[in-house]
Scaffold this motif. Structure first.
Motif, PDB file in Angstrom:
ATOM      1  N   GLN A  17       0.862  -1.183   0.000  1.00  0.00           N
ATOM      2  CA  GLN A  17       0.000   0.000   0.000  1.00  0.00           C
ATOM      3  C   GLN A  17       0.895   1.229   0.000  1.00  0.00           C
ATOM      4  OE1 GLN A  17      -2.601  -0.220   3.332  1.00  0.00           O
ATOM      5  NE2 GLN A  17      -3.500  -2.145   2.702  1.00  0.00           N
ATOM      6  N   SER A  18       0.460   2.275  -0.597  1.00  0.00           N
ATOM      7  CA  SER A  18       1.285   3.482  -0.675  1.00  0.00           C
ATOM      8  C   SER A  18       1.125   4.308   0.600  1.00  0.00           C
ATOM      9  CB  SER A  18       0.925   4.299  -1.907  1.00  0.00           C
ATOM     10  OG  SER A  18      -0.420   4.702  -1.839  1.00  0.00           O
ATOM     11  N   ASP A  19       1.458   3.713   1.731  1.00  0.00           N
ATOM     12  CA  ASP A  19       1.396   4.379   3.027  1.00  0.00           C
ATOM     13  C   ASP A  19       2.713   5.109   3.254  1.00  0.00           C
ATOM     14  OD1 ASP A  19       0.966   5.226   5.594  1.00  0.00           O
ATOM     15  OD2 ASP A  19       1.138   3.240   6.492  1.00  0.00           O
ATOM     16  N   ARG A  20       2.670   6.407   3.166  1.00  0.00           N
ATOM     17  CA  ARG A  20       3.901   7.199   3.297  1.00  0.00           C
ATOM     18  C   ARG A  20       4.440   7.222   4.723  1.00  0.00           C
ATOM     19  NH1 ARG A  20       2.519  12.469  -0.380  1.00  0.00           N
ATOM     20  NH2 ARG A  20       2.184  11.338  -2.324  1.00  0.00           N
ATOM     21  N   GLN A  21       3.583   6.958   5.708  1.00  0.00           N
ATOM     22  CA  GLN A  21       4.029   7.029   7.099  1.00  0.00           C
ATOM     23  C   GLN A  21       5.133   6.010   7.382  1.00  0.00           C
ATOM     24  OE1 GLN A  21       3.317   9.436   9.154  1.00  0.00           O
ATOM     25  NE2 GLN A  21       4.655   8.576  10.704  1.00  0.00           N
ATOM     26  N   ILE A  22       5.001   4.791   6.890  1.00  0.00           N
ATOM     27  CA  ILE A  22       6.034   3.778   7.120  1.00  0.00           C
ATOM     28  C   ILE A  22       7.341   4.205   6.467  1.00  0.00           C
ATOM     29  CG2 ILE A  22       5.421   2.307   5.149  1.00  0.00           C
ATOM     30  CD1 ILE A  22       6.279   0.661   8.341  1.00  0.00           C
ATOM     31  N   LEU A  23       7.255   4.858   5.308  1.00  0.00           N
ATOM     32  CA  LEU A  23       8.448   5.360   4.632  1.00  0.00           C
ATOM     33  C   LEU A  23       9.076   6.486   5.441  1.00  0.00           C
ATOM     34  CD1 LEU A  23      10.382   5.426   2.265  1.00  0.00           C
ATOM     35  CD2 LEU A  23       8.727   6.848   1.038  1.00  0.00           C
ATOM     36  N   ARG A  24       8.269   7.392   5.963  1.00  0.00           N
ATOM     37  CA  ARG A  24       8.803   8.496   6.778  1.00  0.00           C
ATOM     38  C   ARG A  24       9.528   7.978   8.016  1.00  0.00           C
ATOM     39  NH1 ARG A  24       3.385  11.504   6.025  1.00  0.00           N
ATOM     40  NH2 ARG A  24       3.797  12.643   4.114  1.00  0.00           N
ATOM     41  N   VAL A  25       8.961   6.975   8.659  1.00  0.00           N
ATOM     42  CA  VAL A  25       9.588   6.394   9.850  1.00  0.00           C
ATOM     43  C   VAL A  25      10.931   5.768   9.485  1.00  0.00           C
ATOM     44  CG1 VAL A  25       9.384   4.546  11.565  1.00  0.00           C
ATOM     45  CG2 VAL A  25       7.439   6.034  11.092  1.00  0.00           C
ATOM     46  N   ASN A  26      10.963   5.026   8.388  1.00  0.00           N
ATOM     47  CA  ASN A  26      12.211   4.407   7.958  1.00  0.00           C
ATOM     48  C   ASN A  26      13.255   5.444   7.557  1.00  0.00           C
ATOM     49  OD1 ASN A  26      12.158   1.307   7.841  1.00  0.00           O
ATOM     50  ND2 ASN A  26      10.124   1.911   7.171  1.00  0.00           N
ATOM     51  N   MET A  27      12.852   6.505   6.886  1.00  0.00           N
ATOM     52  CA  MET A  27      13.801   7.562   6.499  1.00  0.00           C
ATOM     53  C   MET A  27      14.345   8.260   7.738  1.00  0.00           C
ATOM     54  SD  MET A  27      14.242   7.261   3.340  1.00  0.00           S
ATOM     55  CE  MET A  27      15.125   8.719   2.884  1.00  0.00           C
ATOM     56  N   ALA A  28      13.506   8.459   8.747  1.00  0.00           N
ATOM     57  CA  ALA A  28      13.972   9.075   9.992  1.00  0.00           C
ATOM     58  C   ALA A  28      15.017   8.185  10.659  1.00  0.00           C
ATOM     59  CB  ALA A  28      12.805   9.317  10.938  1.00  0.00           C
ATOM     60  N   ASN A  29      14.811   6.875  10.651  1.00  0.00           N
ATOM     61  CA  ASN A  29      15.785   5.949  11.229  1.00  0.00           C
ATOM     62  C   ASN A  29      17.093   5.966  10.450  1.00  0.00           C
ATOM     63  OD1 ASN A  29      14.103   5.094  13.306  1.00  0.00           O
ATOM     64  ND2 ASN A  29      13.209   3.469  12.073  1.00  0.00           N
ATOM     65  N   ILE A  30      17.013   6.003   9.132  1.00  0.00           N
ATOM     66  CA  ILE A  30      18.226   6.070   8.304  1.00  0.00           C
ATOM     67  C   ILE A  30      18.974   7.370   8.580  1.00  0.00           C
ATOM     68  CG2 ILE A  30      19.065   6.305   5.925  1.00  0.00           C
ATOM     69  CD1 ILE A  30      16.734   4.379   5.140  1.00  0.00           C
ATOM     70  N   ARG A  31      18.238   8.469   8.643  1.00  0.00           N
ATOM     71  CA  ARG A  31      18.885   9.764   8.910  1.00  0.00           C
ATOM     72  C   ARG A  31      19.578   9.762  10.264  1.00  0.00           C
ATOM     73  NH1 ARG A  31      14.019  13.389   6.524  1.00  0.00           N
ATOM     74  NH2 ARG A  31      15.003  13.914   4.545  1.00  0.00           N
ATOM     75  N   ARG A  32      18.946   9.168  11.272  1.00  0.00           N
ATOM     76  CA  ARG A  32      19.561   9.102  12.596  1.00  0.00           C
ATOM     77  C   ARG A  32      20.899   8.388  12.549  1.00  0.00           C
ATOM     78  NH1 ARG A  32      15.176   6.744  15.079  1.00  0.00           N
ATOM     79  NH2 ARG A  32      13.752   8.451  14.799  1.00  0.00           N
ATOM     80  N   LYS A  33      21.031   7.426  11.640  1.00  0.00           N
ATOM     81  CA  LYS A  33      22.255   6.637  11.548  1.00  0.00           C
ATOM     82  C   LYS A  33      23.340   7.312  10.722  1.00  0.00           C
ATOM     83  CE  LYS A  33      19.882   2.304  12.251  1.00  0.00           C
ATOM     84  NZ  LYS A  33      19.523   1.005  11.724  1.00  0.00           N
ATOM     85  N   ILE A  34      22.978   8.111   9.717  1.00  0.00           N
ATOM     86  CA  ILE A  34      24.016   8.654   8.832  1.00  0.00           C
ATOM     87  C   ILE A  34      24.281  10.144   9.011  1.00  0.00           C
ATOM     88  CG2 ILE A  34      23.600   6.894   7.084  1.00  0.00           C
ATOM     89  CD1 ILE A  34      22.244   9.057   5.379  1.00  0.00           C
ATOM     90  N   GLU A  35      23.342  10.888   9.553  1.00  0.00           N
ATOM     91  CA  GLU A  35      23.522  12.325   9.721  1.00  0.00           C
ATOM     92  C   GLU A  35      24.232  12.608  11.042  1.00  0.00           C
ATOM     93  OE1 GLU A  35      22.789  14.655   7.554  1.00  0.00           O
ATOM     94  OE2 GLU A  35      21.250  13.826   6.259  1.00  0.00           O
ATOM     95  N   GLN A  36      25.198  13.504  11.011  1.00  0.00           N
ATOM     96  CA  GLN A  36      25.852  13.904  12.254  1.00  0.00           C
ATOM     97  C   GLN A  36      24.891  14.700  13.120  1.00  0.00           C
ATOM     98  OE1 GLN A  36      29.423  16.009  11.261  1.00  0.00           O
ATOM     99  NE2 GLN A  36      30.476  14.170  10.569  1.00  0.00           N
ATOM    100  N   ASN A  37      24.070  15.526  12.478  1.00  0.00           N
ATOM    101  CA  ASN A  37      23.062  16.322  13.165  1.00  0.00           C
ATOM    102  C   ASN A  37      21.728  16.097  12.455  1.00  0.00           C
ATOM    103  OD1 ASN A  37      21.474  18.212  14.418  1.00  0.00           O
ATOM    104  ND2 ASN A  37      22.560  19.986  13.608  1.00  0.00           N
ATOM    105  N   PRO A  38      20.887  15.180  12.947  1.00  0.00           N
ATOM    106  CA  PRO A  38      19.624  14.872  12.265  1.00  0.00           C
ATOM    107  C   PRO A  38      18.704  16.079  12.089  1.00  0.00           C
ATOM    108  CG  PRO A  38      20.112  13.202  13.893  1.00  0.00           C
ATOM    109  CD  PRO A  38      21.107  14.320  14.099  1.00  0.00           C
ATOM    110  N   ALA A  39      18.880  17.119  12.890  1.00  0.00           N
ATOM    111  CA  ALA A  39      18.051  18.313  12.743  1.00  0.00           C
ATOM    112  C   ALA A  39      18.524  19.171  11.566  1.00  0.00           C
ATOM    113  CB  ALA A  39      18.075  19.125  14.027  1.00  0.00           C
TER     114      ALA A  39
END
Length: 58
Positions: A17-39
């Protein structure tokens, strides 16, 4: 740039299903891992209403 629909289709398949919320959650997790400053996003940028793109900055 990759659209929300393209990413969902490539990761979860065309039956997902094209549920963007699951994608947003996964992108937030990826960003937490690769960004020095997630903000202060440096690598993965959001194109509101469209999808995501990688930064042009080195």
């Amino acid at each position: 740039m990759l659209t929300y629909a393209f990413i969902i289709n490539q990761v979860w398949g065309h039956f997902a299903q094209s549920d963007r919320q699951i994608l947003r959650v996964n992108m937030a997790n990826i960003r937490r891992k690769i960004e020095q400053n997630p903000a202060g996003l440096k690598y993965i940028l959001t194109e509101v209403g469209v999808g995501y793109r990688m930064s042009d900055e080195p």
